[in-house]
Design an enzyme around this catalytic site. Structure first.
Site, short mmCIF file in Angstrom:
data_model
loop_
_atom_site.label_atom_id
_atom_site.label_comp_id
_atom_site.label_asym_id
_atom_site.label_seq_id
_atom_site.Cartn_x
_atom_site.Cartn_y
_atom_site.Cartn_z
N LYS A 41 0.84 -1.19 0.00
CA LYS A 41 0.00 0.00 0.00
C LYS A 41 0.88 1.24 0.00
O LYS A 41 1.96 1.26 0.59
CB LYS A 41 -0.91 -0.01 1.23
CG LYS A 41 -1.80 1.21 1.35
CD LYS A 41 -2.65 1.15 2.61
CE LYS A 41 -3.42 2.45 2.79
NZ LYS A 41 -4.29 2.43 3.99
N ASP B 175 15.21 -2.14 13.93
CA ASP B 175 15.61 -0.92 13.20
C ASP B 175 14.52 0.14 13.28
O ASP B 175 14.23 0.84 12.31
CB ASP B 175 15.90 -1.26 11.74
CG ASP B 175 16.66 -0.13 11.03
OD1 ASP B 175 17.29 0.69 11.73
OD2 ASP B 175 16.60 -0.04 9.79
#
Length: 610
Positions: A310, A353
């Site tokens: 998306k 991360d």
């Protein structure tokens, strides 16, 4: 009484009567021989009893009928018990009942549970009954399919279509990193001709190009689909649909189920890198990643990994710079971040991360954006290790983003039995990002270098104070999340529950000086009211039924937005779509024990100071 049992008793009593009449010795039956098992402790006691009976029969000239009857009665009782235990018919009935319970016919079992619940003093405790209600709430909310995109995305079509570059039209580049580039994209109709014209600077709208195509830079992995998918399997951890090659190549990698606060990644596949005319600004943005067949000075391979997902408006970092959101929106953003971290924690996946530019926002809603976690390239998603990674040498990768690496990870040294524990590492990074969400600089990588804190040696009293308008509960929560010792931190699920309670719980539960916690019944009543509100109102967000798009012209976004504005004027106070979505994530994982744990923490740590 069964025929078998009746016959057994007649035979045994017949022996006793015959012995009494004939005045002769009838040797007792050896029970261990009848059972056909090796005699154990219980059997030895039986032999002792029968030996005493035999001795009494031989030595007593009076043949005391009463004692004989007692001994025979004892032996008959033992025989009958053993008959019941070793009865093949009883064993067959037990096996049949087990099959009915576990293989489709659980009616008798649940009828027993129902009678127990109705009686009020059954096999289930009150706590277990209320947890059962929580389970029903989780089941009901989990079945809701949320789909409030203002863009022309048919998620089912994207997931079910065998997507390749041949049926995608690639638009303008959206973002570029060290390892990948992201382009706007959309599904191409069979009759549609690829569009390779236009300026490289033009911006394709999200309405026309609702998808994003991420192309990984491939410098080292040979041009083979299976090898590429195996080498880059971490990138596709949140993917919803994989091809057979991807499933086989990444067989040791965990896949993360869909979640509102995890990026919507529809498809992943390996394919040849398309021509430069199809990749706008390729020579400018990533010339080294191009293969030599397309660009003589390139160092890339002919094939790479492509991910269809998306398209989102912007990163959290850009949003916080360009906007000045209210405190309510900031609280909602932080709660969404914790819900995403909780979802990864529950499936034993560590992102490793987390940072503000790896958090994307869908700002199609005017009031509240939807936050998602993206970029799983450094994640730990190994089926064999879970969140505990053996750390035997410095060659083992700890993950990315050293500045926001939790103290227990960054300070760990390798050894024969050393282990990297990522259970609460993403939670710690979320606590550091909270400073950015609440309008401050991140103390671990923003500001002058001499003033930055280091996760290796910072002291907790060095953490800056959050702004005054941040609720006290949230301040205490962020302080707990950033504890150096992970054992003193809350687990991610409890931290997310505390934020949910802050947003939705009755104010009387959170008022300073409250001496009494809500009862279990009050908690269940509150959960039921929230679930009812979502089930009744959540499907019609801003006046538009998102469960069916038959009454809305797909793609006519202007009409949808006008309807949204009109409905917002007439329904002030009703929650927005992102708020319903956030509530649903809470209710789909809720449990009475977790809520009580969160309330106890609030009471013990927050009210202590008042």
């Amino acid at each position: 009484m069964s025929v078998r049992l009746f016959t057994s008793r007649i035979i045994n009593n017949g022996f006793m009567l015959l012995r009494h009449i004939c005045k002769r010795e009838i040797h007792p039956i050896n029970i261990t021989e009848k059972v056909n098992v090796v005699p154990k402790a219980g059997a030895s006691r039986v032999h002792v009893a029968t030996d005493k009976v035999n001795a009494f029969s031989r030595n007593s000239p009076l043949k005391n009928v009463g004692l004989q009857l007692t001994a025979h009665a004892r032996r008959i009782f033992v025989d009958n018990v053993l008959n019941r235990v070793t009865n093949s018919s009883a064993s067959e009935l037990r096996r049949r009942a087990t099959r009915r319970i576990f293989f489709g016919d659980s009616g008798p079992f649940f009828a027993l549970v129902g009678v127990s619940l109705a009686s009020g003093s059954g096999i289930l405790t009150k706590e277990e009954e209320l947890e059962g209600i929580c389970w029903e709430i989780r089941e009901a909310i989990s079945k809701i399919k949320w789909n409030n995109d203002d863009t022309n995305i048919n998620e089912t079509e994207v997931e079910e279509t065998a997507v390749t570059l041949n049926n995608l039209e690639i638009g303008v580049p959206l973002d570029k990193g060290a390892n990948a580039v992201v382009y706007a994209a959309k599904l191409r109709n069979d009759s549609q001709i690829p569009n390779t014209e236009g300026s490289e600077e033009e911006e394709d709208s999200m309405i026309e190009y609702p998808l994003a195509l991420k192309m990984m830079f491939n410098y080292d992995v040979r041009s083979d689909a299976g090898t590429i998918l195996r080498a880059m399997s971490k990138e596709i951890v949140p993917v919803r649909k994989t091809c057979n090659e991807a499933s086989h190549a990444a067989k040791n990698t965990k896949f993360l189920p869909p979640h509102p606060n995890i990026i919507a990644m529809y498809r992943a596949f390996a394919d040849n890198i398309p021509t430069i005319s199809s990749l706008k600004a390729a020579k400018t943005l990533f010339p080294n990643a191009l293969p030599t067949r397309l660009y003589p000075d390139g160092d890339g391979r002919n094939m790479s990994l492509f991910i269809v997902m998306k398209r989102y408006n912007m990163s959290l970092e850009k949003y916080l710079i360009s906007e000045n959101p209210s405190m309510r929106i900031r609280l909602l953003l932080f709660c969404q971040l914790l819900e995403g971290v909780t979802h990864m924690f529950r499936h034993e996946i560590a992102h490793r991360d987390l940072k503000s530019d790896n958090l994307l926002l869908d700002t199609s809603e005017q009031n509240v954006p939807v936050l998602v976690i993206t970029d799983f390239g450094c994640c730990l998603a190994d089926k064999s290790t879970g969140l505990l990674l053996p750390y035997t040498s410095y060659e083992i990768d700890k993950g990315g983003n050293v500045a926001l690496m939790a103290p227990e990870i960054v300070n760990k040294t390798p050894g024969s039995f050393a282990t990297l524990n990522y259970t609460k590492s993403d939670l710690w990074a979320s606590g550091a990002i909270a400073y950015e969400i609440f309008g401050m600089t991140n103390p671990f990588y923003d500001g002058p270098r001499w003033s930055r804190l280091k996760s290796t040696d910072y002291k907790e009293d060095q953490l800056p104070e959050l702004p005054d308008d941040v609720p006290e509960i949230v301040k205490f929560l962020v302080g707990n999340i950033l504890k150096r010792n992970p054992k003193k931190r809350l687990d991610p699920e409890t931290a997310a529950t505390i934020m949910q309670l802050k947003l939705w719980a009755p104010s009387s539960w959170l008022s300073p000086g409250m001496s009494k916690l809500p009862t279990r019944t009050e908690i269940i009543q509150w959960l039921l009211s929230l679930a009812t509100k979502i089930l009744c109102e959540g499907r019609r967000v801003n006046g538009i039924d998102t469960s069916s798009k038959s009454d809305v012209v797909v793609g006519n976004v202007d009409e949808i937005r006008e309807l949204t504005k009109d409905h917002q004027k007439n329904n002030r106070g009703r929650r927005t779509y992102p708020e319903y979505l956030l509530l649903s994530t809470f209710l789909s994982r809720t449990s009475l024990s977790n809520i009580k744990k969160a309330l106890n923490w609030i009471h013990d740590n927050y009210y202590y100071y008042y």
